[in-house]
Design a protein around this motif. Sequence first.
Motif, mmCIF file in Angstrom:
data_model
loop_
_atom_site.group_PDB
_atom_site.id
_atom_site.type_symbol
_atom_site.label_atom_id
_atom_site.label_comp_id
_atom_site.label_asym_id
_atom_site.label_seq_id
_atom_site.Cartn_x
_atom_site.Cartn_y
_atom_site.Cartn_z
ATOM 1 N N GLY A 1 0.786 -1.226 0.000
ATOM 2 C CA GLY A 1 0.000 0.000 0.000
ATOM 3 C C GLY A 1 0.819 1.277 0.000
ATOM 4 O O GLY A 1 0.401 2.300 -0.538
ATOM 5 N N ASP A 2 2.003 1.243 0.616
ATOM 6 C CA ASP A 2 2.825 2.455 0.682
ATOM 7 C C ASP A 2 3.485 2.784 -0.653
ATOM 8 O O ASP A 2 4.083 3.844 -0.808
ATOM 9 C CB ASP A 2 3.927 2.299 1.743
ATOM 10 N N MET A 3 3.388 1.868 -1.597
ATOM 11 C CA MET A 3 4.086 2.052 -2.853
ATOM 12 C C MET A 3 3.647 3.298 -3.612
ATOM 13 O O MET A 3 4.399 3.875 -4.361
ATOM 14 C CB MET A 3 3.864 0.827 -3.740
ATOM 15 N N PHE A 4 2.395 3.721 -3.410
ATOM 16 C CA PHE A 4 1.888 4.847 -4.184
ATOM 17 C C PHE A 4 1.578 6.057 -3.303
ATOM 18 O O PHE A 4 0.667 6.806 -3.576
ATOM 19 C CB PHE A 4 0.648 4.423 -4.968
ATOM 20 N N GLU A 5 2.307 6.240 -2.228
ATOM 21 C CA GLU A 5 2.084 7.372 -1.339
ATOM 22 C C GLU A 5 2.541 8.662 -2.001
ATOM 23 O O GLU A 5 3.720 8.851 -2.256
ATOM 24 C CB GLU A 5 2.843 7.173 -0.019
ATOM 25 N N SER A 6 1.602 9.552 -2.251
ATOM 26 C CA SER A 6 1.924 10.773 -2.991
ATOM 27 C C SER A 6 2.614 11.837 -2.149
ATOM 28 O O SER A 6 3.286 12.721 -2.677
ATOM 29 C CB SER A 6 0.644 11.367 -3.590
ATOM 30 N N LYS A 7 2.474 11.769 -0.826
ATOM 31 C CA LYS A 7 2.994 12.848 0.019
ATOM 32 C C LYS A 7 4.515 12.947 0.015
ATOM 33 O O LYS A 7 5.079 13.950 0.459
ATOM 34 C CB LYS A 7 2.496 12.669 1.447
ATOM 35 N N LYS A 8 5.199 11.918 -0.478
ATOM 36 C CA LYS A 8 6.662 11.937 -0.439
ATOM 37 C C LYS A 8 7.302 12.389 -1.749
ATOM 38 O O LYS A 8 8.515 12.362 -1.877
ATOM 39 C CB LYS A 8 7.184 10.552 -0.047
ATOM 40 N N PHE A 9 6.490 12.771 -2.717
ATOM 41 C CA PHE A 9 7.058 13.194 -3.993
ATOM 42 C C PHE A 9 7.423 14.672 -3.941
ATOM 43 O O PHE A 9 6.629 15.540 -4.284
ATOM 44 C CB PHE A 9 6.071 12.930 -5.137
ATOM 45 N N LYS A 10 8.633 14.935 -3.497
ATOM 46 C CA LYS A 10 9.104 16.312 -3.384
ATOM 47 C C LYS A 10 10.515 16.416 -3.933
ATOM 48 O O LYS A 10 11.294 15.479 -3.843
ATOM 49 C CB LYS A 10 9.084 16.769 -1.920
ATOM 50 N N ASN A 11 10.807 17.565 -4.507
ATOM 51 C CA ASN A 11 12.153 17.877 -5.000
ATOM 52 C C ASN A 11 12.607 16.938 -6.109
ATOM 53 O O ASN A 11 13.767 16.540 -6.172
ATOM 54 C CB ASN A 11 13.163 17.862 -3.844
ATOM 55 N N LEU A 12 11.690 16.565 -6.977
ATOM 56 C CA LEU A 12 12.040 15.764 -8.143
ATOM 57 C C LEU A 12 12.416 16.688 -9.304
ATOM 58 O O LEU A 12 12.009 17.852 -9.355
ATOM 59 C CB LEU A 12 10.876 14.871 -8.562
ATOM 60 N N LYS A 13 13.167 16.161 -10.233
ATOM 61 C CA LYS A 13 13.563 16.916 -11.421
ATOM 62 C C LYS A 13 13.249 16.081 -12.656
ATOM 63 O O LYS A 13 13.553 14.889 -12.699
ATOM 64 C CB LYS A 13 15.064 17.234 -11.380
ATOM 65 N N ARG A 14 12.629 16.712 -13.639
ATOM 66 C CA ARG A 14 12.331 15.989 -14.872
ATOM 67 C C ARG A 14 13.528 16.015 -15.801
ATOM 68 O O ARG A 14 14.135 17.063 -16.026
ATOM 69 C CB ARG A 14 11.113 16.586 -15.579
ATOM 70 N N GLU A 15 13.869 14.834 -16.326
ATOM 71 C CA GLU A 15 14.963 14.741 -17.277
ATOM 72 C C GLU A 15 14.444 14.275 -18.627
ATOM 73 O O GLU A 15 13.232 14.207 -18.840
ATOM 74 C CB GLU A 15 16.042 13.800 -16.713
ATOM 75 N N LYS A 16 15.324 13.942 -19.542
ATOM 76 C CA LYS A 16 14.931 13.572 -20.900
ATOM 77 C C LYS A 16 14.018 12.357 -20.891
ATOM 78 O O LYS A 16 14.257 11.384 -20.189
ATOM 79 C CB LYS A 16 16.176 13.285 -21.746
ATOM 80 N N ASP A 17 12.936 12.416 -21.700
ATOM 81 C CA ASP A 17 11.992 11.304 -21.790
ATOM 82 C C ASP A 17 12.697 10.034 -22.268
ATOM 83 O O ASP A 17 13.736 10.082 -22.937
ATOM 84 C CB ASP A 17 10.851 11.641 -22.754
#
Length: 231
Positions: free
Chosen positions: A142-158
């Motif tokens: 269940g913890d696999m999709f916890e949205s509250k921890k998605f912070k300070n990510l950076k998008r790179e090349k697709d």
Amino acid sequence: MAANRKLLAVAAACAAVVIGVTGCGGDNGGDKDPFEGMSADKIAKKASKTSKNAGSFTMKSQVKESTGQATGEFTVAKGGDCKATIDSGKQGHSEILTVGDASYMKADEKYWKTTAGATIAGRVKGRWVKAPSKGDSACALGDMFESKKFKNLKREKDAEVDGKKAAVLVKKKGDETTTFYVAMEGKPYFLKVTNDGDEKGTATFSGYGEAVDVKAPAPGEVVDQKQLAGL
């Protein structure tokens, strides 16, 4: 179940990928970027909600061990029932079923000798060991999709994951780098997570929303954990 949980380190410890609340994105097509104008954090949270909303999914994991590589496949049904297989160079082969409030495990001799000793290994050979699941089995993802921890990510090349175009989101913390791959076509599900640090591994996701049939073993194939107490 510690060895089983280690297989989840790829997707769970990284930044807790995966399931959030409600809502899902519409189908996307063509070359248009479906995430145009969105920050990497918002893309990850959108994927979290969409993956959660699917209800069921399959995760295949690979984790590097000192003796080689451990692999696992976990299929989770809507409602939480689950089936899994785990292979580890350290601890051998094991299978897990979670049905309702009960969890069942069947494993090879190597696993039981390593985790419980030779006496138990002899008693449970070829049989399923039943125990209360208490929500803490290796299938409790269940913890696999916890949205509250998605912070300070950076998008790179697709990039592409199994032929599917994916947005690449990277999180760096100290010496650890976690990379999330989010589908850019169809619904924005998580497709893959990789972790490079103390725990090195990969988790791939598929089968979102598909029907999953999990059945308890026949009674004659089961030994209750309570029967093994005191051995």
